[in-house]
Design an enzyme around this catalytic site. Structure first.
Site, PDB file in Angstrom:
ATOM      1  N   HIS A 164       0.672  -1.132  -0.071  1.00  0.00           N
ATOM      2  CA  HIS A 164       0.004   0.188  -0.096  1.00  0.00           C
ATOM      3  C   HIS A 164       0.689   1.305   0.143  1.00  0.00           C
ATOM      4  O   HIS A 164       0.577   2.229   0.550  1.00  0.00           O
ATOM      5  CB  HIS A 164      -0.851   0.059   1.087  1.00  0.00           C
ATOM      6  CG  HIS A 164      -1.724  -1.418   1.347  1.00  0.00           C
ATOM      7  ND1 HIS A 164      -2.844  -1.383   0.607  1.00  0.00           N
ATOM      8  CD2 HIS A 164      -1.775  -2.218   2.296  1.00  0.00           C
ATOM      9  CE1 HIS A 164      -3.360  -2.575   0.975  1.00  0.00           C
ATOM     10  NE2 HIS A 164      -2.433  -3.216   1.810  1.00  0.00           N
ATOM     11  N   SER A 285      16.211  20.260 -16.522  1.00  0.00           N
ATOM     12  CA  SER A 285      15.009  21.339 -16.920  1.00  0.00           C
ATOM     13  C   SER A 285      15.612  22.436 -17.482  1.00  0.00           C
ATOM     14  O   SER A 285      16.961  22.797 -17.299  1.00  0.00           O
ATOM     15  CB  SER A 285      14.598  21.855 -15.451  1.00  0.00           C
ATOM     16  OG  SER A 285      13.803  22.923 -15.540  1.00  0.00           O
ATOM     17  N   LYS A 291      17.848  20.374 -11.452  1.00  0.00           N
ATOM     18  CA  LYS A 291      16.880  19.153 -11.368  1.00  0.00           C
ATOM     19  C   LYS A 291      17.926  18.100 -12.426  1.00  0.00           C
ATOM     20  O   LYS A 291      18.391  18.605 -13.400  1.00  0.00           O
ATOM     21  CB  LYS A 291      15.640  19.341 -11.806  1.00  0.00           C
ATOM     22  CG  LYS A 291      14.579  20.272 -11.208  1.00  0.00           C
ATOM     23  CD  LYS A 291      13.613  20.175 -11.724  1.00  0.00           C
ATOM     24  CE  LYS A 291      12.634  19.000 -11.731  1.00  0.00           C
ATOM     25  NZ  LYS A 291      11.406  18.990 -12.718  1.00  0.00           N
ATOM     26  N   GLU A 298      10.108   7.389 -17.133  1.00  0.00           N
ATOM     27  CA  GLU A 298       8.784   8.240 -17.440  1.00  0.00           C
ATOM     28  C   GLU A 298       8.378   7.776 -18.707  1.00  0.00           C
ATOM     29  O   GLU A 298       6.985   7.725 -19.102  1.00  0.00           O
ATOM     30  CB  GLU A 298       8.921   9.704 -17.233  1.00  0.00           C
ATOM     31  CG  GLU A 298       9.240  10.309 -15.788  1.00  0.00           C
ATOM     32  CD  GLU A 298       9.434  11.615 -15.679  1.00  0.00           C
ATOM     33  OE1 GLU A 298       9.343  12.087 -14.412  1.00  0.00           O
ATOM     34  OE2 GLU A 298       9.591  12.441 -16.590  1.00  0.00           O
ATOM     35  N   LYS A 333      -1.744  -3.816 -39.210  1.00  0.00           N
ATOM     36  CA  LYS A 333      -0.144  -3.812 -39.260  1.00  0.00           C
ATOM     37  C   LYS A 333       0.541  -2.682 -38.607  1.00  0.00           C
ATOM     38  O   LYS A 333       1.449  -2.758 -38.049  1.00  0.00           O
ATOM     39  CB  LYS A 333       0.269  -3.812 -40.609  1.00  0.00           C
ATOM     40  CG  LYS A 333      -0.140  -5.005 -41.549  1.00  0.00           C
ATOM     41  CD  LYS A 333      -0.050  -4.949 -42.920  1.00  0.00           C
ATOM     42  CE  LYS A 333      -0.858  -6.188 -43.669  1.00  0.00           C
ATOM     43  NZ  LYS A 333      -1.969  -6.310 -43.424  1.00  0.00           N
TER      44      LYS A 333
END
Length: 483
Positions: A164, A285, A291, A298, A333
């Protein structure tokens, strides 16, 4: 050849028609823009068909040899960039046949004897996908090897385990990585299982009903390396189960890559800080110079959706088609090609990321497993081992966790008197029992995170991977890797 001009005269079937297609309809109808990817497979299938025609006496051996030589010349022209059919060819099959006739004359018109574009395209697509499956399987094994190599280095590195997305129990980092090794193995096995059905030849099924010519379908299937032939011509020309199965397997590959990508993204965040991204696999960035962005995972996470979309598109495409062939099947295709290319590019990127793009911050990981209550279950297990019923022990530990939180303490900070006030079964050995390294080492059940179990799992998987990877490279060398 021009890529721009639409046809100005009727196509091959024109004796039935008085005028050519409208230019817009001709463009709409054409598939040459994407099915050119099948050209090498079309040539290979056509060569086998020509050889079968000569073998059965449908055409003379000399004519068959002319066809084969002409087709091989087209292959060389294509590889050298000299054969580039445009929209006027409509599809790769007509493009090849027309060029063949230019090269060898009227005998070129005999190539299509006892064959339809329906069984032809089915054959080409299976040859293409068969080759791509072997390449993807090899990539899977290379990626698996990368994970195994990394796991072998990190057996005794600890990492918090989560359920969790809450701290649950500490793990060997290698055990965490080995979970993905197992997923990759299932991906390889799914492709291997699907290959059995993929490797079936529809060549000779004709348009839908077979042919009156005395063809030898088994002969041509053997030439092409198929294991078997379709035994129902209707099914042979209209079946795309093999493509759906591949897209299912491809979707699960992407699920696993995406899950791992999500973990890397979390681990690379300041909040987790478990890994550092190396410059070779990170971007910056345009406005925030501090950064480092995890673009590789991603993008993999994002590209997963397009593979899912191709699976759904093909399922929807197939669900309402009556037998046998329908033009709708032209739409299989682009979905198939893009899914293949997406899976291959994502596997390549993730392999590089785990080979050289990540550095695990072992000190941060060690601190993380020391600063939570993920050893609470081990306290309950400690009491249970001393004869206290587990549920009673569970409730006692729940109380001590609650009290410790209120006092700003961790379990390791409790005094022996505090432990014994909770239950007289506690002794000095409680501190060793709840130390993170001992917590991990103790979970030595089969398949558990105990160090010895993990080492054994790695050794077993490495032996399997080594065998399969050697076989995969042999298969690629034998088939020549048509890409």
């Amino acid at each position: 050849m021009s890529h721009a001009s639409p046809p100005t005269s009727p196509q091959t079937w024109s004796q039935r028609f008085e005028t050519a297609l409208h230019p817009v309809i001709a463009t709409f109808n054409a598939s040459i823009g994407f099915d050119i990817a099948l050209i090498e497979y079309d040539l290979t299938g056509s060569i086998a068909h020509a050889q079968m025609l000569g073998h059965t006496g449908i055409i003379s051996p000399a004519e068959a040899e002319q066809l084969v030589q002409g087709l091989e010349q087209i292959r060389q022209e294509y590889r050298q960039g000299q054969f580039q059919p445009g929209i006027e060819a409509e599809d790769v099959h007509f493009a090849v046949e027309r060029r063949l006739t230019e090269l060898v004359g009227n005998v070129g018109k005999k190539l299509h004897t006892a064959r339809s574009r329906n069984d032809q395209v089915g054959t080409d697509t299976r040859l293409y996908l068969r080759d791509q499956v072997r390449q993807i399987q090899t990539q899977l094994l290379e990626f698996q090897k990368t994970l195994l190599d990394l796991a072998a280095q990190q057996v005794e590195t600890l990492i918090p385990g989560y359920t969790h997305l809450q701290r649950a129990q500490p793990l060997s980092l290698a055990h965490h990585l080995m979970a993905y090794v197992e997923m990759v193995q299932r991906d390889w096995e799914r492709l291997e299982d699907g290959y059995k059905r993929l490797n079936t030849s529809p060549l000779g099924c004709g348009a839908l009903a077979g042919t009156s010519f005395p063809i030898d379908r088994v002969y041509s299937a053997n030439l092409l390396g198929f294991d078997r032939i379709y035994t129902n011509s209707l099914d042979g020309v209209s079946d795309r189960d093999f493509a759906v199965e591949f897209l299912c397997a491809a979707s699960l590959i992407m699920v696993h890559l995406s899950r791992l990508s999500e973990e890397v993204i979390l681990w690379a965040s300041e909040e987790f800080g478990f890994v550092t991204l190396r410059d070779s696999c990170a971007t910056g960035s345009s406005i925030m110079p501090q950064k480092k962005n995890p673009d590789v995972p991603e993008l993999v996470r994002g590209k997963t959706g397009r593979v899912f979309g191709h699976l759904q598109a093909l399922l929807v495409l197939m669900k309402g088609l009556p037998l046998a062939y329908n033009k709708d099947l032209q739409e299989d295709k682009e979905a198939l090609f893009d899914a293949v290319n997406t899976v291959k590019s994502c596997l390549a990127a993730m392999t590089i990321l785990f080979q050289e793009g990540l550095e695990f911050r072992t000190e941060r990981l060690a601190a993380a497993v020391e600063s939570d209550f993920s050893n609470a279950t081990d306290v309950a297990d400690y009491l249970a081992a001393k004869g206290v019923p587990f549920r009673e022990a569970y409730n006692l530990v729940g109380k001590v966790v609650k009290t410790s939180l209120a006092q700003g303490k961790l379990l390791k900070d409790l005094t022996l008197d505090e432990w014994q006030a909770l239950h007289p079964a506690f002794a000095e050995d409680i501190y060793a029992a709840i130390a993170p390294r001992q917590v991990v080492a103790a979970r030595n059940s089969l398949g558990g995170t105990g160090f010895e179990q993990v080492r054994q799992a790695i050794a077993t998987a490495q032996e399997r991977n080594h065998t399969l990877l050697a076989q995969a490279h042999t298969l690629l060398a034998q088939t020549g890797r048509l890409s």
